[in-house]
Design an enzyme around this catalytic site. Structure first.
Site, PDB file in Angstrom:
ATOM      1  CG  ASP A  92      -0.448  -0.262   2.619  1.00 20.48           C
ATOM      2  OD1 ASP A  92      -0.060   0.627   2.542  1.00 20.48           O
ATOM      3  OD2 ASP A  92      -0.090  -1.125   3.595  1.00 20.48           O
ATOM      4  CG  HIS A 107       7.390  -7.569   0.169  1.00 24.56           C
ATOM      5  ND1 HIS A 107       6.706  -8.621   1.267  1.00 24.56           N
ATOM      6  CD2 HIS A 107       8.094  -7.983  -0.467  1.00 24.56           C
ATOM      7  CE1 HIS A 107       7.648  -9.373   1.445  1.00 24.56           C
ATOM      8  NE2 HIS A 107       8.738  -9.003   0.860  1.00 24.56           N
ATOM      9  CB  SER A 175       4.271 -12.588  11.471  1.00 22.86           C
ATOM     10  OG  SER A 175       4.995 -12.819   9.851  1.00 22.86           O
ATOM     11  CG  ASN A 199       4.305  -6.969  16.575  1.00 23.85           C
ATOM     12  OD1 ASN A 199       3.415  -6.783  15.372  1.00 23.85           O
ATOM     13  ND2 ASN A 199       5.969  -8.025  15.560  1.00 23.85           N
TER      14      ASN A 199
END
Length: 230
Positions: A92, A107, A175, A199
Site C-alpha cells: 500500500d 515487495h 510476524s 508489535n
C-alpha cells in the site's frame, strides 16, 4: 542521538487502517488460494483471476487512510537529526500518504504495473484487465508490480547497505515469519545496532530484540517516536 535508524514495517502497521493481513480469519486473503493469485505460475494459468484479486486489493487500499502510526514515522523522518530509512513489506501507499518520503517497497506497490514480457513499469490504473497493453512494447502482459512468492524482493542490495550502517533497527507490525525480512534484525545486531520491536504481540523472532513495545501500532508507534524526539 542522531545515528541512522532503519525501520521495517509489515502488515500490522496498516491493519488499523482497514487493510487486512494474511492471517486475518475473514480477510480478503482467505477467499483465494495464494498459489493461484500470488505466484508467477498462478498468473500464467489464470491472469484474469489474479488481476481481479489485485483490483480488489487496490480498491481496498484507495478506500483506506493513513493512521497515527504512519504519520508518526513521517514526523520522525522530519524531526530526527540523522537519516530515517523506512523499508516496508506492504504494497500500500499509506506511508507516503502519511507524509513519509523515499519509502523502500521491497515487495512492490499496488499502484504500479509491470509488463511480464519486457519489464517496463508504469502507474497502474484503478482496474487492470487481461487485454491491457504495455505502453512500451504493446504486449498484453500487464501484471501488478508486486513481488510474488518465489520472486526476489526489490532493492535488497540497498537495504543491506542501510542495515550495515544503522545504529538502530526497528521492526513494526511484522510476524517475523517471512524471509529475508525476518533476518534483518540479525544483520542489524551483527553491526552493533540497537534493536526494537513494536508489535501487537511478540513476533517469531522477538528474542532477537533488545527493546519491545506491545500494543496497537496507532498507540505504540507515536509513543516510541515521541520518546525519541523528546
Amino acid at each position: 542521538m542522531s545515528g541512522k535508524i532503519v525501520i521495517l514495517t509489515g502488515a500490522g502497521i496498516s491493519a488499523e487502517s482497514g487493510l487486512g493481513t494474511f492471517r486475518d480469519v475473514d480477510g480478503l486473503w482467505t477467499q483465494y488460494d495464494l498459489n493461484e493469485v500470488a505466484t508467477p505460475e498462478g498468473f500464467e494459468r489464470n491472469p484474469k483471476l489474479v488481476l481481479e484479486f489485485y483490483n480488489a486489493r487496490r480498491a481496498n487500499c484507495l478506500g483506506a487512510a493513513p493512521n497515527a502510526a504512519h504519520e508518526a514515522l513521517a514526523r520522525l523522518q522530519e524531526g530526527w537529526a540523522g537519516e530515517v530509512v523506512i523499508v516496508t513489506q506492504n504494497v500500500d501507499d499509506l506511508h507516503e500518504r502519511g507524509g513519509a518520503r523515499d519509502v523502500i517497497h521491497m515487495h512492490g506497490q499496488l499502484d504500479r504495473a509491470l509488463c511480464a514480457d519486457c519489464g517496463h513499469r508504469w502507474d497502474a490504473p484503478k482496474e487492470m484487465f487481461v487485454e491491457d497493453a504495455c505502453p512500451k512494447c504493446s504486449a498484453p502482459a500487464t501484471r501488478p508490480d508486486i513481488v510474488w512468492f518465489g520472486e526476489i524482493p526489490y532493492a535488497m542490495d540497498g537495504i543491506m547497505d542501510h542495515l550495515a550502517g544503522c545504529e538502530t533497527f526497528v521492526a513494526i507490525g511484522t510476524s517475523g515469519e517471512v524471509y529475508p525480512a525476518a533476518g534483518f534484525v540479525h544483520q542489524a545486531r551483527a553491526v552493533g545496532a540497537r534493536t526494537v520491536e513494536i508489535n501487537l504481540e511478540p513476533s517469531s523472532v522477538v528474542s532477537a530484540f533488545e527493546e519491545t513495545w506491545f500494543g496497537p501500532a496507532t498507540e505504540k508507534v507515536p509513543e516510541w517516536v515521541g520518546r525519541l524526539l523528546g
